[in-house]
Scaffold this motif. Sequence first.
Motif, PDB file in Angstrom:
ATOM      1  N   SER A  66       0.833  -1.209   0.000  1.00 18.77           N
ATOM      2  CA  SER A  66       0.000   0.000   0.000  1.00 18.77           C
ATOM      3  C   SER A  66       0.862   1.251   0.000  1.00 18.77           C
ATOM      4  O   SER A  66       0.551   2.240  -0.658  1.00 18.77           O
ATOM      5  CB  SER A  66      -0.917   0.018   1.228  1.00 18.77           C
ATOM      6  N   ARG A  67       1.968   1.186   0.745  1.00 13.93           N
ATOM      7  CA  ARG A  67       2.883   2.330   0.827  1.00 13.93           C
ATOM      8  C   ARG A  67       3.518   2.595  -0.547  1.00 13.93           C
ATOM      9  O   ARG A  67       3.604   3.741  -0.991  1.00 13.93           O
ATOM     10  CB  ARG A  67       3.969   2.031   1.859  1.00 13.93           C
ATOM     11  N   LEU A  68       3.914   1.516  -1.209  1.00  8.56           N
ATOM     12  CA  LEU A  68       4.511   1.642  -2.552  1.00  8.56           C
ATOM     13  C   LEU A  68       3.475   2.177  -3.544  1.00  8.56           C
ATOM     14  O   LEU A  68       3.771   3.073  -4.342  1.00  8.56           O
ATOM     15  CB  LEU A  68       5.029   0.270  -3.013  1.00  8.56           C
ATOM     16  N   LYS A  69       2.258   1.645  -3.439  1.00  7.09           N
ATOM     17  CA  LYS A  69       1.170   2.102  -4.324  1.00  7.09           C
ATOM     18  C   LYS A  69       0.932   3.597  -4.146  1.00  7.09           C
ATOM     19  O   LYS A  69       0.802   4.335  -5.122  1.00  7.09           O
ATOM     20  CB  LYS A  69      -0.134   1.361  -3.985  1.00  7.09           C
ATOM     21  N   PHE A  70       0.888   4.039  -2.905  1.00 10.93           N
ATOM     22  CA  PHE A  70       0.641   5.446  -2.611  1.00 10.93           C
ATOM     23  C   PHE A  70       1.752   6.319  -3.180  1.00 10.93           C
ATOM     24  O   PHE A  70       1.495   7.383  -3.759  1.00 10.93           O
ATOM     25  CB  PHE A  70       0.521   5.644  -1.089  1.00 10.93           C
ATOM     26  N   PHE A  71       2.996   5.861  -3.037  1.00 14.45           N
ATOM     27  CA  PHE A  71       4.156   6.609  -3.537  1.00 14.45           C
ATOM     28  C   PHE A  71       4.096   6.721  -5.061  1.00 14.45           C
ATOM     29  O   PHE A  71       4.298   7.811  -5.617  1.00 14.45           O
ATOM     30  CB  PHE A  71       5.450   5.916  -3.077  1.00 14.45           C
ATOM     31  N   ILE A  72       3.806   5.593  -5.721  1.00 11.02           N
ATOM     32  CA  ILE A  72       3.704   5.584  -7.196  1.00 11.02           C
ATOM     33  C   ILE A  72       2.563   6.507  -7.634  1.00 11.02           C
ATOM     34  O   ILE A  72       2.697   7.276  -8.596  1.00 11.02           O
ATOM     35  CB  ILE A  72       3.472   4.141  -7.721  1.00 11.02           C
TER      36      ILE A  72
ATOM     37  N   VAL B  31       1.798  13.965  -9.887  1.00 11.28           N
ATOM     38  CA  VAL B  31       2.695  15.069 -10.274  1.00 11.28           C
ATOM     39  C   VAL B  31       2.962  15.029 -11.777  1.00 11.28           C
ATOM     40  O   VAL B  31       2.875  16.048 -12.483  1.00 11.28           O
ATOM     41  CB  VAL B  31       4.034  14.978  -9.482  1.00 11.28           C
ATOM     42  N   SER B  32       3.260  13.822 -12.264  1.00 12.08           N
ATOM     43  CA  SER B  32       3.589  13.660 -13.679  1.00 12.08           C
ATOM     44  C   SER B  32       2.400  14.001 -14.581  1.00 12.08           C
ATOM     45  O   SER B  32       2.557  14.682 -15.596  1.00 12.08           O
ATOM     46  CB  SER B  32       4.042  12.211 -13.884  1.00 12.08           C
ATOM     47  N   MET B  33       1.206  13.529 -14.184  1.00 11.17           N
ATOM     48  CA  MET B  33      -0.002  13.794 -14.971  1.00 11.17           C
ATOM     49  C   MET B  33      -0.344  15.283 -14.968  1.00 11.17           C
ATOM     50  O   MET B  33      -0.761  15.838 -15.989  1.00 11.17           O
ATOM     51  CB  MET B  33      -1.192  13.001 -14.414  1.00 11.17           C
TER      52      MET B  33
ATOM     53  N   LEU C 292       4.723   5.204 -15.233  1.00 14.05           N
ATOM     54  CA  LEU C 292       4.038   5.196 -13.937  1.00 14.05           C
ATOM     55  C   LEU C 292       2.644   4.576 -14.048  1.00 14.05           C
ATOM     56  O   LEU C 292       2.197   3.881 -13.132  1.00 14.05           O
ATOM     57  CB  LEU C 292       3.964   6.614 -13.369  1.00 14.05           C
ATOM     58  N   VAL C 293       1.964   4.825 -15.188  1.00 15.70           N
ATOM     59  CA  VAL C 293       0.639   4.217 -15.400  1.00 15.70           C
ATOM     60  C   VAL C 293       0.788   2.694 -15.449  1.00 15.70           C
ATOM     61  O   VAL C 293      -0.011   1.957 -14.859  1.00 15.70           O
ATOM     62  CB  VAL C 293      -0.011   4.753 -16.698  1.00 15.70           C
ATOM     63  N   ALA C 294       1.846   2.242 -16.142  1.00 10.29           N
ATOM     64  CA  ALA C 294       2.096   0.798 -16.231  1.00 10.29           C
ATOM     65  C   ALA C 294       2.347   0.219 -14.835  1.00 10.29           C
ATOM     66  O   ALA C 294       1.817  -0.851 -14.494  1.00 10.29           O
ATOM     67  CB  ALA C 294       3.283   0.535 -17.143  1.00 10.29           C
ATOM     68  N   LEU C 295       3.124   0.931 -14.016  1.00  9.91           N
ATOM     69  CA  LEU C 295       3.400   0.466 -12.646  1.00  9.91           C
ATOM     70  C   LEU C 295       2.116   0.463 -11.806  1.00  9.91           C
ATOM     71  O   LEU C 295       1.864  -0.471 -11.042  1.00  9.91           O
ATOM     72  CB  LEU C 295       4.458   1.358 -11.991  1.00  9.91           C
TER      73      LEU C 295
ATOM     74  N   PHE D 286      -0.937   0.183 -12.879  1.00  7.36           N
ATOM     75  CA  PHE D 286      -1.762  -0.922 -13.382  1.00  7.36           C
ATOM     76  C   PHE D 286      -1.239  -2.256 -12.836  1.00  7.36           C
ATOM     77  O   PHE D 286      -2.007  -3.103 -12.386  1.00  7.36           O
ATOM     78  CB  PHE D 286      -1.726  -0.898 -14.918  1.00  7.36           C
ATOM     79  N   ALA D 287       0.086  -2.414 -12.880  1.00 12.67           N
ATOM     80  CA  ALA D 287       0.692  -3.674 -12.441  1.00 12.67           C
ATOM     81  C   ALA D 287       0.473  -3.913 -10.942  1.00 12.67           C
ATOM     82  O   ALA D 287       0.178  -5.032 -10.531  1.00 12.67           O
ATOM     83  CB  ALA D 287       2.186  -3.647 -12.739  1.00 12.67           C
ATOM     84  N   LEU D 288       0.592  -2.848 -10.153  1.00 18.22           N
ATOM     85  CA  LEU D 288       0.431  -2.996  -8.703  1.00 18.22           C
ATOM     86  C   LEU D 288      -1.022  -3.306  -8.322  1.00 18.22           C
ATOM     87  O   LEU D 288      -1.295  -3.812  -7.242  1.00 18.22           O
ATOM     88  CB  LEU D 288       0.913  -1.734  -7.981  1.00 18.22           C
ATOM     89  N   ASN D 289      -1.950  -2.962  -9.213  1.00 20.71           N
ATOM     90  CA  ASN D 289      -3.366  -3.257  -8.947  1.00 20.71           C
ATOM     91  C   ASN D 289      -3.858  -4.432  -9.796  1.00 20.71           C
ATOM     92  O   ASN D 289      -5.067  -4.605  -9.971  1.00 20.71           O
ATOM     93  CB  ASN D 289      -4.220  -2.014  -9.223  1.00 20.71           C
ATOM     94  N   TRP D 290      -2.902  -5.212 -10.316  1.00 19.21           N
ATOM     95  CA  TRP D 290      -3.241  -6.295 -11.237  1.00 19.21           C
ATOM     96  C   TRP D 290      -4.197  -7.317 -10.612  1.00 19.21           C
ATOM     97  O   TRP D 290      -5.127  -7.789 -11.275  1.00 19.21           O
ATOM     98  CB  TRP D 290      -1.968  -6.985 -11.736  1.00 19.21           C
TER      99      TRP D 290
END
Lengths: 116, 167
Positions: free
Chosen positions: B67-73, B79-81, B123-126, B128-132
Amino acid sequence: MKTFFKLISILLAVTLLAAGLYQVFNNLNINLPAGGEHQAAFNQNTNNAGGFNGDQDGSGFGQREHKDGASGAAFGWLGLLQNVAKVAAITLGVVIMQKFFEKISRNSTAAAVQIK
Amino acid sequence: MNKTNLLIDLGILSAFLVATQPHLTGTSIHEWLSLALTATLIIHLLLHWDWIVNVGAQYFKKLLHVSRLKFFIDLLLLVSMTTLILSGILISRTLPELLGFQLNAARSWKQIHSLSSDISLLLVALHFALNWNWVAGMSNKYLISPIRRLFTKKSDADNALPLKINQ
């Protein structure tokens, strides 16, 4: 407040979608077979069909933009496929990593129980 | 609610992938699609607002590392968007024309737009992957299973037909 934002967002999305669709149909109208005096406009549109306007700023960003309509569209499809492949590859990598770490943590928990 | 989330999320991903290829759609459609995508992203944020607040409040406390990694990503993605959208508006050609004003943005904004697009894709790919697991589960529940059930029912009906004839 949340519902209000939701409503505003939905309204905004619908308006933008409608405007976008209008633009699409507008472009389609211009793309209809043209002859005689319309040919120039058609050619111009074909050249801009892929959004290519050349590297106006000279920054190098527009290197890919020196394409005509047809090859530009093919370039666009290729780029889209590349992006889909990137997303798929990253997803696969992350899922494999997650499974791997899950297995390791399960094994280490089992080992800790055995030691106790 | 999960079904709505799934459809919105898949729509956002597809629209984002198409929007990253202005060569394919043309500048005008690219700009309108991106603006519609911006509005949909706000809806996506609002639909997941509770998760954002809960994880944000517990970020430095006891929290699952995923969850912490997901939040960071997600934070990086925000920011990027935001950079992508703002730079896109600044270099836009259709919008100022339509609204009757002219934006003389610096040339570097185009490079910033391109760079933030590449970073956003990653980042979108990450994201998506983290919520796979959720995506796979919900897709199976709402997309694959109903289709499979349709074919199963059809084959059941096909198998039952000769029996009726025999009787």
